[in-house]
Write an enzyme that holds these catalytic residues in place. Structure first.
Site, PDB file in Angstrom:
ATOM      1  N   ASN A   1      -3.800  -6.433  20.096  1.00  0.00           N
ATOM      2  CA  ASN A   1      -2.381  -6.774  20.113  1.00  0.00           C
ATOM      3  C   ASN A   1      -1.637  -5.742  19.281  1.00  0.00           C
ATOM      4  O   ASN A   1      -1.934  -5.535  18.110  1.00  0.00           O
ATOM      5  CB  ASN A   1      -2.227  -8.172  19.481  1.00  0.00           C
ATOM      6  CG  ASN A   1      -0.781  -8.551  19.249  1.00  0.00           C
ATOM      7  OD1 ASN A   1       0.103  -8.164  20.014  1.00  0.00           O
ATOM      8  ND2 ASN A   1      -0.542  -9.328  18.190  1.00  0.00           N
TER       9      ASN A   1
ATOM     10  N   ASN B   1      37.374  29.934  -9.715  1.00  0.00           N
ATOM     11  CA  ASN B   1      38.188  28.913  -9.051  1.00  0.00           C
ATOM     12  C   ASN B   1      38.410  27.690  -9.923  1.00  0.00           C
ATOM     13  O   ASN B   1      39.129  26.785  -9.547  1.00  0.00           O
ATOM     14  CB  ASN B   1      37.524  28.491  -7.730  1.00  0.00           C
ATOM     15  CG  ASN B   1      36.131  27.939  -7.940  1.00  0.00           C
ATOM     16  OD1 ASN B   1      35.425  28.340  -8.852  1.00  0.00           O
ATOM     17  ND2 ASN B   1      35.746  26.999  -7.098  1.00  0.00           N
TER      18      ASN B   1
ATOM     19  N   GLY C   1       9.406  -3.511  12.211  1.00  0.00           N
ATOM     20  CA  GLY C   1      10.187  -2.483  11.508  1.00  0.00           C
ATOM     21  C   GLY C   1       9.352  -1.323  11.002  1.00  0.00           C
ATOM     22  O   GLY C   1       9.876  -0.269  10.657  1.00  0.00           O
ATOM     23  N   ASP C   2       8.027  -1.508  10.962  1.00  0.00           N
ATOM     24  CA  ASP C   2       7.168  -0.427  10.459  1.00  0.00           C
ATOM     25  C   ASP C   2       6.413   0.283  11.582  1.00  0.00           C
ATOM     26  O   ASP C   2       5.466   1.008  11.335  1.00  0.00           O
ATOM     27  CB  ASP C   2       6.194  -0.955   9.395  1.00  0.00           C
ATOM     28  CG  ASP C   2       5.335  -2.108   9.897  1.00  0.00           C
ATOM     29  OD1 ASP C   2       5.465  -2.488  11.085  1.00  0.00           O
ATOM     30  OD2 ASP C   2       4.530  -2.629   9.107  1.00  0.00           O
TER      31      ASP C   2
ATOM     32  N   ARG D   1      27.747  26.721   1.314  1.00  0.00           N
ATOM     33  CA  ARG D   1      27.940  25.315   0.944  1.00  0.00           C
ATOM     34  C   ARG D   1      29.033  24.668   1.786  1.00  0.00           C
ATOM     35  O   ARG D   1      29.742  25.336   2.535  1.00  0.00           O
ATOM     36  CB  ARG D   1      28.235  25.239  -0.550  1.00  0.00           C
ATOM     37  CG  ARG D   1      27.009  25.638  -1.398  1.00  0.00           C
ATOM     38  CD  ARG D   1      27.360  25.738  -2.866  1.00  0.00           C
ATOM     39  NE  ARG D   1      28.046  24.551  -3.342  1.00  0.00           N
ATOM     40  CZ  ARG D   1      28.838  24.525  -4.414  1.00  0.00           C
ATOM     41  NH1 ARG D   1      29.062  25.634  -5.111  1.00  0.00           N
ATOM     42  NH2 ARG D   1      29.417  23.401  -4.777  1.00  0.00           N
TER      43      ARG D   1
ATOM     44  N   ALA E   1      29.835  44.154  -4.649  1.00  0.00           N
ATOM     45  CA  ALA E   1      28.756  43.430  -5.328  1.00  0.00           C
ATOM     46  C   ALA E   1      29.255  42.797  -6.618  1.00  0.00           C
ATOM     47  O   ALA E   1      30.053  43.390  -7.340  1.00  0.00           O
ATOM     48  CB  ALA E   1      27.608  44.381  -5.626  1.00  0.00           C
TER      49      ALA E   1
ATOM     50  N   ARG F   1       0.802  -1.225   0.000  1.00  0.00           N
ATOM     51  CA  ARG F   1       0.000   0.000   0.000  1.00  0.00           C
ATOM     52  C   ARG F   1       0.837   1.278   0.000  1.00  0.00           C
ATOM     53  O   ARG F   1       0.303   2.377  -0.108  1.00  0.00           O
ATOM     54  CB  ARG F   1      -0.972  -0.008   1.187  1.00  0.00           C
ATOM     55  CG  ARG F   1      -2.165  -0.921   0.952  1.00  0.00           C
ATOM     56  CD  ARG F   1      -3.044  -1.010   2.170  1.00  0.00           C
ATOM     57  NE  ARG F   1      -2.449  -1.862   3.205  1.00  0.00           N
ATOM     58  CZ  ARG F   1      -2.818  -1.857   4.472  1.00  0.00           C
ATOM     59  NH1 ARG F   1      -3.761  -1.025   4.881  1.00  0.00           N
ATOM     60  NH2 ARG F   1      -2.230  -2.658   5.344  1.00  0.00           N
TER      61      ARG F   1
ATOM     62  N   GLY G   1       4.046 -15.268   7.207  1.00  0.00           N
ATOM     63  CA  GLY G   1       3.401 -14.812   8.435  1.00  0.00           C
ATOM     64  C   GLY G   1       4.397 -14.405   9.508  1.00  0.00           C
ATOM     65  O   GLY G   1       5.590 -14.709   9.416  1.00  0.00           O
ATOM     66  N   THR G   2       3.873 -13.745  10.542  1.00  0.00           N
ATOM     67  CA  THR G   2       4.744 -13.209  11.596  1.00  0.00           C
ATOM     68  C   THR G   2       5.444 -14.320  12.387  1.00  0.00           C
ATOM     69  O   THR G   2       6.596 -14.168  12.785  1.00  0.00           O
ATOM     70  CB  THR G   2       3.938 -12.317  12.561  1.00  0.00           C
ATOM     71  OG1 THR G   2       2.762 -13.033  12.982  1.00  0.00           O
ATOM     72  CG2 THR G   2       3.492 -11.025  11.909  1.00  0.00           C
TER      73      THR G   2
HETATM   74  C1  UD1 Z   1      -0.155  -8.343  13.181  1.00  0.00           C
HETATM   75  C2  UD1 Z   1      -0.661  -9.246  14.298  1.00  0.00           C
HETATM   76  C3  UD1 Z   1      -1.925  -8.637  14.906  1.00  0.00           C
HETATM   77  C4  UD1 Z   1      -1.635  -7.236  15.411  1.00  0.00           C
HETATM   78  C5  UD1 Z   1      -1.052  -6.390  14.286  1.00  0.00           C
HETATM   79  C6  UD1 Z   1      -0.589  -5.071  14.813  1.00  0.00           C
HETATM   80  C7  UD1 Z   1      -0.081 -11.543  13.708  1.00  0.00           C
HETATM   81  C8  UD1 Z   1      -0.575 -12.809  13.122  1.00  0.00           C
HETATM   82  N1  UD1 Z   1      -0.956 -10.541  13.752  1.00  0.00           N
HETATM   83  O1  UD1 Z   1      -1.137  -8.339  12.165  1.00  0.00           O
HETATM   84  O2  UD1 Z   1      -2.369  -9.433  15.981  1.00  0.00           O
HETATM   85  O3  UD1 Z   1      -2.808  -6.635  15.891  1.00  0.00           O
HETATM   86  O4  UD1 Z   1       0.084  -7.042  13.692  1.00  0.00           O
HETATM   87  O5  UD1 Z   1      -0.220  -4.235  13.727  1.00  0.00           O
HETATM   88  O6  UD1 Z   1       1.036 -11.457  14.142  1.00  0.00           O
HETATM   89  N2  UD1 Z   1       6.118  -9.551   8.639  1.00  0.00           N
HETATM   90  C9  UD1 Z   1       7.222 -10.277   8.249  1.00  0.00           C
HETATM   91  N3  UD1 Z   1       7.052 -11.462   7.617  1.00  0.00           N
HETATM   92  C10 UD1 Z   1       5.825 -11.993   7.376  1.00  0.00           C
HETATM   93  C11 UD1 Z   1       4.698 -11.240   7.778  1.00  0.00           C
HETATM   94  C12 UD1 Z   1       4.865 -10.042   8.417  1.00  0.00           C
HETATM   95  O7  UD1 Z   1       8.352  -9.851   8.448  1.00  0.00           O
HETATM   96  O8  UD1 Z   1       5.772 -13.071   6.807  1.00  0.00           O
HETATM   97  C13 UD1 Z   1       6.297  -8.275   9.317  1.00  0.00           C
HETATM   98  C14 UD1 Z   1       5.748  -7.102   8.523  1.00  0.00           C
HETATM   99  O9  UD1 Z   1       6.741  -6.542   7.690  1.00  0.00           O
HETATM  100  C15 UD1 Z   1       5.320  -6.142   9.608  1.00  0.00           C
HETATM  101  C16 UD1 Z   1       4.940  -7.049  10.753  1.00  0.00           C
HETATM  102  O10 UD1 Z   1       5.561  -8.285  10.520  1.00  0.00           O
HETATM  103  O11 UD1 Z   1       6.376  -5.332  10.042  1.00  0.00           O
HETATM  104  C17 UD1 Z   1       3.439  -7.227  10.902  1.00  0.00           C
HETATM  105  O12 UD1 Z   1       2.922  -7.776   9.726  1.00  0.00           O
HETATM  106  P1  UD1 Z   1       1.490  -7.422   9.219  1.00  0.00           P
HETATM  107  O13 UD1 Z   1       1.219  -8.185   7.995  1.00  0.00           O
HETATM  108  O14 UD1 Z   1       1.333  -5.945   9.164  1.00  0.00           O
HETATM  109  O15 UD1 Z   1       0.611  -8.024  10.408  1.00  0.00           O
HETATM  110  P2  UD1 Z   1      -0.912  -7.792  10.657  1.00  0.00           P
HETATM  111  O16 UD1 Z   1      -1.675  -8.672   9.772  1.00  0.00           O
HETATM  112  O17 UD1 Z   1      -1.195  -6.339  10.606  1.00  0.00           O
HETATM  113 CA    CA Z   2       0.274  -4.145  10.091  1.00  0.00          CA
END
Ligand code: UD1
Ligand code: CA
Length: 454
Positions: free
Chosen positions: A165, A382, A99-100, A329, A376, A13, A76-77
């Site tokens: 969370n 140079n 990181g975000d 500069r 002026a 996005r 996934g996380t």
């Molecule tokens: C996650 C949480 C959710 C929480 C929310 C807060 C999980 C399953 N869900 O959801 O409970 O309320 O954050 O913002 O954890 N990332 C990776 N690798 C992956 C997926 C994600 O590094 O495979 C990183 C993303 O870059 C980001 C962070 O993990 O920095 C969260 O990922 P995102 O997809 O935003 O999680 P949400 O679905 O928002």
């Molecule tokens: Ca998120």
């Protein structure tokens, strides 16, 4: 402790080729803010999970204390944290950051870590008026946390829960590794959810604590440019109010941008629209006019910078008057009471005390003594197209307007250059040097008259 920063997501996005966590907030990547906060907690291991955008991220962010671990594909996380498992020391807890999410304070994280200690699972949670999209914190009658349910997997009753969370958690590392290995992706998104470790901890009889941040904005993440802009304003407003608190006068705290470190003495005043980058120090009584851009500069007591100046890698002595519309500069060093006026550019030059260049000049690669007056339109030539040469102007010299000094060349102490001089040889001290065609008047000359058409 171990710290794992999740930064592999693609950030679709943001509509950008740049990985999301590399977009700047206050002049530096989102991820750099998180790394700095992490470092403040003195982790024994610091691990960044990257993936989307390839090697751009580790190449840009590399540092001796960071281990970069690639996660491809991004499942996934929970899957992200699994990639870090070989890096995590068992005898200390593991803290997971995003990181975000750039503005979490070290203070909030310290409270989270203290609450969890070495053997509990700690979750940073917030109550939101609009919790939609977040994982919800499910508690029993006694208020104990049972599990986290993601929005897409939640029942209507669970979606009504307003405690969410933030994603930031700390866990004892030995059970964490066990829980990660047992994660499944049987859920609405087909992902390995880190949040599923919570129910496992409950099963294992591990105590769970929750901590709330000092302020909700500390846990806000960036998913699009709108959120990035909102966090930028929020952060700038915090910086501006800290300056006000400290006694700095800001014409409008909503119209200043600090992208680095701005250090101010007493009775400093800053007008609207100024941007400060890198390391800027403003000593007591310094006054900055409207719409100046100042980067890596040191400005001594009571100097005045008038509107619309651009100043970079420059040091300015006390009681100087700069601008409006001056450009200083890199490599510019001005001593006390130097005046640099409108449309004057100075580069890699030293100018000693009480000297003035008030109008329309270029001073490059020059050493200028004290009490020199630069007329002026003076230009130091140079550059011969290949090499750069220096111009030296000694104390008390007077450079007439519209002079060109073809470097390398020296103007001696107390010398005067007549206006319009093109100086190609040294000008001796104390004398007038002028290179100019002699002025003549032709008494018999007449203006042309219009030729009549027949
Ligand atoms: C996650 C949480 C959710 C929480 C929310 C807060 C999980 C399953 N869900 O959801 O409970 O309320 O954050 O913002 O954890 N990332 C990776 N690798 C992956 C997926 C994600 O590094 O495979 C990183 C993303 O870059 C980001 C962070 O993990 O920095 C969260 O990922 P995102 O997809 O935003 O999680 P949400 O679905 O928002
Ligand atoms: Ca998120």
């Amino acid at each position: 402790m171990n710290i794992v920063i999740l930064a592999a997501g693609m950030g679709q996005r943001m509509q950008s080729a740049l990985p999301k966590v590399l977009h700047p907030l206050a002049g530096k990547p989102l991820l750099s803010h998180v790394i700095e906060t992490a470092r403040a907690l003195k982790p024994s291991r610091l691990c960044v999970i990257y993936g989307h955008g390839g090697e751009t991220l580790p190449n840009l962010m590399q540092a001796p204390d960071i281990v970069f671990v690639q996660q491809t594909p991004q499942l996934g996380t929970g899957h992200a944290v699994m990639q870090a498992v070989p890096q995590l020391a068992d005898d200390v807890p593991t803290l997971v950051l995003y990181g975000d999410v750039p503005l979490t304070s070290a203070n909030t994280l310290k409270r989270l870590l203290q609450g969890a200690g070495s053997d509990r699972l700690g979750i940073l949670t917030v109550k939101l008026a609009e919790p939609s999209g977040y994982g919800r914190i499910v508690r029993n009658q006694a208020g104990e946390i049972l599990r986290i349910v993601e929005q897409k997997d939640a029942s209507d009753a669970e979606r009504a829960i307003d405690e969410v969370n933030t994603g930031i958690m700390v866990a004892p590392t030995i059970p964490l590794k066990r829980w990660l290995a047992a994660l499944s992706n049987h859920n609405a998104q087909g992902e390995y959810y880190l949040t599923d470790i919570v129910a496992q901890a409950v099963n294992d009889g591990i105590a769970i604590t929750s901590t709330q941040p000092d302020a909700i904005w500390e846990t806000l993440g960036v998913n699009n440019k709108q959120q990035l802009a909102e966090l930028e304003r929020l952060h700038q407003s915090k910086l501006a109010h800290a300056l006000l608190q400290q006694g700095v006068t800001l014409a409008d705290p909503a119209r200043i941008d600090i992208r680095g470190t701005l250090t101010c003495g007493r009775d400093v005043s800053i007008d609207v629209g100024c941007v400060f980058e890198g390391n800027v120090v403003l000593a007591d009584g310094v006054n900055i006019g409207a719409y100046c851009v100042i980067k890596d500069a040191n400005i001594a007591q009571h100097s005045q910078i008038k509107p619309f100046c651009h100043i970079e890698e420059t040091s300015i002595g006390q009681d100087a008057k700069i601008g409006p519309y001056a450009r200083l500069r890199p490599g510019t060093q001005l001593a006390e009471d130097v005046h640099i006026g409108n449309f004057v550019e100075v580069k890699n030059s030293h100018i000693a005390a009480h000297s003035k260049a008030n109008h329309l000049s270029y001073i490059g690669d020059a050493s200028i003594g004290a009490r020199v007056n630069i007329g002026a339109g003076t230009i130091t030539c140079n550059y011969d197209g290949v090499n750069k040469f220096r111009t030296t102007i000694e104390d008390d010299a007077f450079i007439g307007s519209d002079s060109q000094l073809v470097a390398p060349v020296t103007v001696g102490k107390g010398a005067t250059l007549g206006a319009g001089t093109t100086l190609t040889k040294d000008a001796p001290a104390g004398q007038l040097t002028v290179s100019r065609a002699k002025q003549i008047t032709i008494s018999t000359w007449q203006r042309p008259v219009k030729i009549k058409k027949s």
